[in-house]
Design a protein around this motif. Structure first.
Motif, PDB file in Angstrom:
ATOM      1  N   LEU A 195     -33.953  16.496  -5.828  1.00  0.00           N
ATOM      2  CA  LEU A 195     -33.544  17.898  -5.860  1.00  0.00           C
ATOM      3  C   LEU A 195     -32.548  18.184  -4.742  1.00  0.00           C
ATOM      4  CD1 LEU A 195     -36.863  19.848  -6.575  1.00  0.00           C
ATOM      5  CD2 LEU A 195     -34.851  19.701  -8.059  1.00  0.00           C
ATOM      6  N   LYS A 196     -32.871  17.707  -3.550  1.00  0.00           N
ATOM      7  CA  LYS A 196     -31.977  17.920  -2.408  1.00  0.00           C
ATOM      8  C   LYS A 196     -30.645  17.207  -2.628  1.00  0.00           C
ATOM      9  CE  LYS A 196     -31.612  17.368   2.595  1.00  0.00           C
ATOM     10  NZ  LYS A 196     -32.247  16.843   3.836  1.00  0.00           N
ATOM     11  N   LEU A 206     -22.191   1.041  -6.619  1.00  0.00           N
ATOM     12  CA  LEU A 206     -21.923   2.032  -5.585  1.00  0.00           C
ATOM     13  C   LEU A 206     -22.410   3.416  -5.997  1.00  0.00           C
ATOM     14  CD1 LEU A 206     -18.361   0.952  -4.362  1.00  0.00           C
ATOM     15  CD2 LEU A 206     -20.550   0.631  -3.193  1.00  0.00           C
ATOM     16  N   SER A 207     -22.303   3.725  -7.290  1.00  0.00           N
ATOM     17  CA  SER A 207     -22.810   5.005  -7.795  1.00  0.00           C
ATOM     18  C   SER A 207     -24.334   5.023  -7.777  1.00  0.00           C
ATOM     19  CB  SER A 207     -22.296   5.236  -9.225  1.00  0.00           C
ATOM     20  OG  SER A 207     -22.817   6.431  -9.760  1.00  0.00           O
ATOM     21  N   LEU A 208     -24.927   3.912  -8.123  1.00  0.00           N
ATOM     22  CA  LEU A 208     -26.385   3.808  -8.241  1.00  0.00           C
ATOM     23  C   LEU A 208     -27.077   3.915  -6.888  1.00  0.00           C
ATOM     24  CD1 LEU A 208     -28.331   3.313 -10.657  1.00  0.00           C
ATOM     25  CD2 LEU A 208     -28.234   0.877 -10.090  1.00  0.00           C
ATOM     26  N   ILE A 209     -26.549   3.247  -5.874  1.00  0.00           N
ATOM     27  CA  ILE A 209     -27.235   3.195  -4.585  1.00  0.00           C
ATOM     28  C   ILE A 209     -27.132   4.492  -3.803  1.00  0.00           C
ATOM     29  CG2 ILE A 209     -26.987   0.691  -4.389  1.00  0.00           C
ATOM     30  CD1 ILE A 209     -24.695   1.099  -2.488  1.00  0.00           C
ATOM     31  N   LYS A 210     -26.336   5.439  -4.277  1.00  0.00           N
ATOM     32  CA  LYS A 210     -26.283   6.755  -3.638  1.00  0.00           C
ATOM     33  C   LYS A 210     -27.438   7.645  -4.086  1.00  0.00           C
ATOM     34  CE  LYS A 210     -21.239   6.667  -3.195  1.00  0.00           C
ATOM     35  NZ  LYS A 210     -19.959   7.215  -3.705  1.00  0.00           N
ATOM     36  N   VAL A 211     -28.057   7.276  -5.197  1.00  0.00           N
ATOM     37  CA  VAL A 211     -29.178   8.052  -5.731  1.00  0.00           C
ATOM     38  C   VAL A 211     -30.408   7.818  -4.852  1.00  0.00           C
ATOM     39  CG1 VAL A 211     -30.733   8.333  -7.700  1.00  0.00           C
ATOM     40  CG2 VAL A 211     -28.288   7.943  -8.078  1.00  0.00           C
ATOM     41  N   PRO A 212     -31.127   8.867  -4.449  1.00  0.00           N
ATOM     42  CA  PRO A 212     -32.301   8.682  -3.587  1.00  0.00           C
ATOM     43  C   PRO A 212     -33.410   7.871  -4.258  1.00  0.00           C
ATOM     44  CG  PRO A 212     -31.606  10.975  -3.603  1.00  0.00           C
ATOM     45  CD  PRO A 212     -30.833  10.290  -4.691  1.00  0.00           C
ATOM     46  N   ILE A 213     -34.022   6.986  -3.491  1.00  0.00           N
ATOM     47  CA  ILE A 213     -35.175   6.178  -3.905  1.00  0.00           C
ATOM     48  C   ILE A 213     -34.873   5.471  -5.230  1.00  0.00           C
ATOM     49  CG2 ILE A 213     -37.687   6.114  -4.079  1.00  0.00           C
ATOM     50  CD1 ILE A 213     -37.795   8.862  -2.850  1.00  0.00           C
ATOM     51  N   VAL A 214     -33.820   4.665  -5.217  1.00  0.00           N
ATOM     52  CA  VAL A 214     -33.385   3.973  -6.429  1.00  0.00           C
ATOM     53  C   VAL A 214     -34.047   2.594  -6.507  1.00  0.00           C
ATOM     54  CG1 VAL A 214     -31.330   3.009  -5.315  1.00  0.00           C
ATOM     55  CG2 VAL A 214     -31.356   3.295  -7.786  1.00  0.00           C
ATOM     56  N   HIS A 261     -24.995  17.224  -3.570  1.00  0.00           N
ATOM     57  CA  HIS A 261     -23.940  16.541  -4.329  1.00  0.00           C
ATOM     58  C   HIS A 261     -23.058  17.555  -5.064  1.00  0.00           C
ATOM     59  CE1 HIS A 261     -22.116  13.062  -6.211  1.00  0.00           C
ATOM     60  NE2 HIS A 261     -22.323  13.552  -7.408  1.00  0.00           N
ATOM     61  N   ASN A 262     -23.665  18.665  -5.473  1.00  0.00           N
ATOM     62  CA  ASN A 262     -22.930  19.710  -6.193  1.00  0.00           C
ATOM     63  C   ASN A 262     -22.491  20.852  -5.283  1.00  0.00           C
ATOM     64  OD1 ASN A 262     -23.040  19.284  -9.392  1.00  0.00           O
ATOM     65  ND2 ASN A 262     -24.922  18.475  -8.506  1.00  0.00           N
ATOM     66  N   LYS A 263     -22.680  20.651  -3.942  1.00  0.00           N
ATOM     67  CA  LYS A 263     -22.214  21.608  -2.942  1.00  0.00           C
ATOM     68  C   LYS A 263     -22.776  23.021  -3.182  1.00  0.00           C
ATOM     69  CE  LYS A 263     -17.898  19.150  -1.847  1.00  0.00           C
ATOM     70  NZ  LYS A 263     -18.238  17.921  -2.568  1.00  0.00           N
ATOM     71  N   LEU A 264     -24.080  23.090  -3.365  1.00  0.00           N
ATOM     72  CA  LEU A 264     -24.756  24.363  -3.587  1.00  0.00           C
ATOM     73  C   LEU A 264     -25.752  24.623  -2.459  1.00  0.00           C
ATOM     74  CD1 LEU A 264     -25.552  24.014  -7.403  1.00  0.00           C
ATOM     75  CD2 LEU A 264     -23.750  25.421  -6.380  1.00  0.00           C
ATOM     76  N   GLY A 265     -26.000  25.890  -2.167  1.00  0.00           N
ATOM     77  CA  GLY A 265     -27.013  26.268  -1.195  1.00  0.00           C
ATOM     78  C   GLY A 265     -28.358  26.454  -1.877  1.00  0.00           C
ATOM     79  N   MET A 298     -40.188  23.140  -3.076  1.00  0.00           N
ATOM     80  CA  MET A 298     -39.977  21.984  -3.958  1.00  0.00           C
ATOM     81  C   MET A 298     -39.148  20.915  -3.258  1.00  0.00           C
ATOM     82  SD  MET A 298     -39.516  23.479  -7.834  1.00  0.00           S
ATOM     83  CE  MET A 298     -37.964  24.290  -7.501  1.00  0.00           C
ATOM     84  N   GLU A 299     -38.130  21.345  -2.508  1.00  0.00           N
ATOM     85  CA  GLU A 299     -37.294  20.372  -1.783  1.00  0.00           C
ATOM     86  C   GLU A 299     -38.056  19.686  -0.659  1.00  0.00           C
ATOM     87  OE1 GLU A 299     -33.470  21.026  -0.160  1.00  0.00           O
ATOM     88  OE2 GLU A 299     -32.529  21.409  -2.098  1.00  0.00           O
ATOM     89  N   LEU A 300     -39.039  20.377  -0.122  1.00  0.00           N
ATOM     90  CA  LEU A 300     -39.849  19.805   0.948  1.00  0.00           C
ATOM     91  C   LEU A 300     -40.995  18.953   0.413  1.00  0.00           C
ATOM     92  CD1 LEU A 300     -40.054  22.890   3.341  1.00  0.00           C
ATOM     93  CD2 LEU A 300     -38.820  20.753   3.764  1.00  0.00           C
ATOM     94  N   GLY A 301     -41.213  19.012  -0.901  1.00  0.00           N
ATOM     95  CA  GLY A 301     -42.300  18.246  -1.500  1.00  0.00           C
ATOM     96  C   GLY A 301     -43.644  18.923  -1.395  1.00  0.00           C
ATOM     97  N   VAL A 302     -43.644  20.205  -0.993  1.00  0.00           N
ATOM     98  CA  VAL A 302     -44.894  20.959  -0.868  1.00  0.00           C
ATOM     99  C   VAL A 302     -45.417  21.354  -2.251  1.00  0.00           C
ATOM    100  CG1 VAL A 302     -45.952  23.067   0.055  1.00  0.00           C
ATOM    101  CG2 VAL A 302     -44.257  21.802   1.418  1.00  0.00           C
ATOM    102  N   SER A 303     -44.506  21.656  -3.163  1.00  0.00           N
ATOM    103  CA  SER A 303     -44.889  22.001  -4.534  1.00  0.00           C
ATOM    104  C   SER A 303     -43.970  21.296  -5.524  1.00  0.00           C
ATOM    105  CB  SER A 303     -44.819  23.517  -4.753  1.00  0.00           C
ATOM    106  OG  SER A 303     -43.480  23.972  -4.627  1.00  0.00           O
ATOM    107  N   LYS A 304     -44.400  21.208  -6.769  1.00  0.00           N
ATOM    108  CA  LYS A 304     -43.611  20.579  -7.820  1.00  0.00           C
ATOM    109  C   LYS A 304     -43.146  21.635  -8.820  1.00  0.00           C
ATOM    110  CE  LYS A 304     -45.969  16.121  -7.459  1.00  0.00           C
ATOM    111  NZ  LYS A 304     -46.759  15.077  -8.149  1.00  0.00           N
ATOM    112  N   PRO A 305     -41.988  21.409  -9.437  1.00  0.00           N
ATOM    113  CA  PRO A 305     -41.488  22.398 -10.395  1.00  0.00           C
ATOM    114  C   PRO A 305     -42.345  22.487 -11.652  1.00  0.00           C
ATOM    115  CG  PRO A 305     -40.114  20.432 -10.403  1.00  0.00           C
ATOM    116  CD  PRO A 305     -41.066  20.278  -9.263  1.00  0.00           C
TER     117      PRO A 305
END
Length: 214
Positions: free
Chosen positions: A8-9, A130-138, A14-18, A36-43
């Motif tokens: 989520l983060k 290079l595209s793949l390894i930028k994804v978190p926890i790949v 990546h999309n330059k959003l707040g 959700m970004e902190l992992g405290v809750s799930k969507p």
């Protein structure tokens, strides 16, 4: 941080959003999104659908069943298409090579097409990794394409003449797949980048001084 929170983060940045902007777009409170970004809750299911629509990704990507966002999936599709083209050209060459009715020029042209296709495949392979390894926890080890080249290794290599540091990813045949860092003067910076990619992908790091991959 769990995989949903990490992705989520990553998608937001990546999309330059707040955070406030994303929360408004998916119809929840800013504090609810932050949790959700902190992992405290799930969507919830409806929120998950809204997030997928916002970023044009699958729910499988968000929960870690797939490592492909839209950009990575497009590169992978092109990579597989050219793999099939290469195989078809090699089959065509084998057939025509042993058939007298085809001229040497026809056979050489097929060879040239095979060489061009292989060269483009190498470029796509690097772009995909290079595209793949930028994804978190790949999960590179279980990736359909790179599992056949596993174990991969991240090499931190010093060029003897310039003392610059380079970081490469190589396959199980010690062939270079991708360049991560080039001409870095500070070893600690090069190593830090290598270790960051290692933490995200599970690819181990090795260091070689006063040598350079050709």
């Amino acid at each position: 941080m769990e995989i949903i929170a990490s992705r989520l983060k990553w998608l937001r940045e990546h999309n330059k959003l707040g955070q406030k902007e994303v929360a408004a777009k998916i119809g929840i409170s800013t504090s609810g999104y932050q949790k959700m970004e902190l992992g405290v809750s799930k969507p919830k299911i409806e929120t998950l659908k809204s997030i997928c629509k916002l970023y044009d990704v699958s729910s499988d990507f968000l929960i870690g069943l797939s490592d492909h966002d839209k950009e990575t999936e497009e590169i992978y599709t092109l990579l597989k298409t050219y793999e099939y083209m290469k195989d078809d050209l090699q089959d065509e060459f084998t057939i025509k090579y042993f058939t007298d009715k085809y001229s040497e020029e026809v056979k050489k042209e097929i060879e040239r097409r095979i060489d061009r296709t292989k060269l483009y495949l190498y470029e796509l392979e690097e772009e995909y990794l290079l595209s793949l390894i930028k994804v978190p926890i790949v999960n590179i080890k279980e990736n359909e394409y790179f599992s056949k080249l596993w174990p991969l290794e991240i090499e931190v290599v010093q060029e003897e003449d310039s003392n610059s540091w380079f970081v490469f990813i190589v396959d199980n045949g010690n062939d270079q797949i991708a360049a991560l860092v080039e001409n870095e003067k500070d070893f600690e910076i090069a190593l830090s980048i290598a270790e960051e990619y290692s933490d995200n992908t599970g690819i181990r790091v090795s260091v070689s001084e006063n040598t350079m991959r050709q």
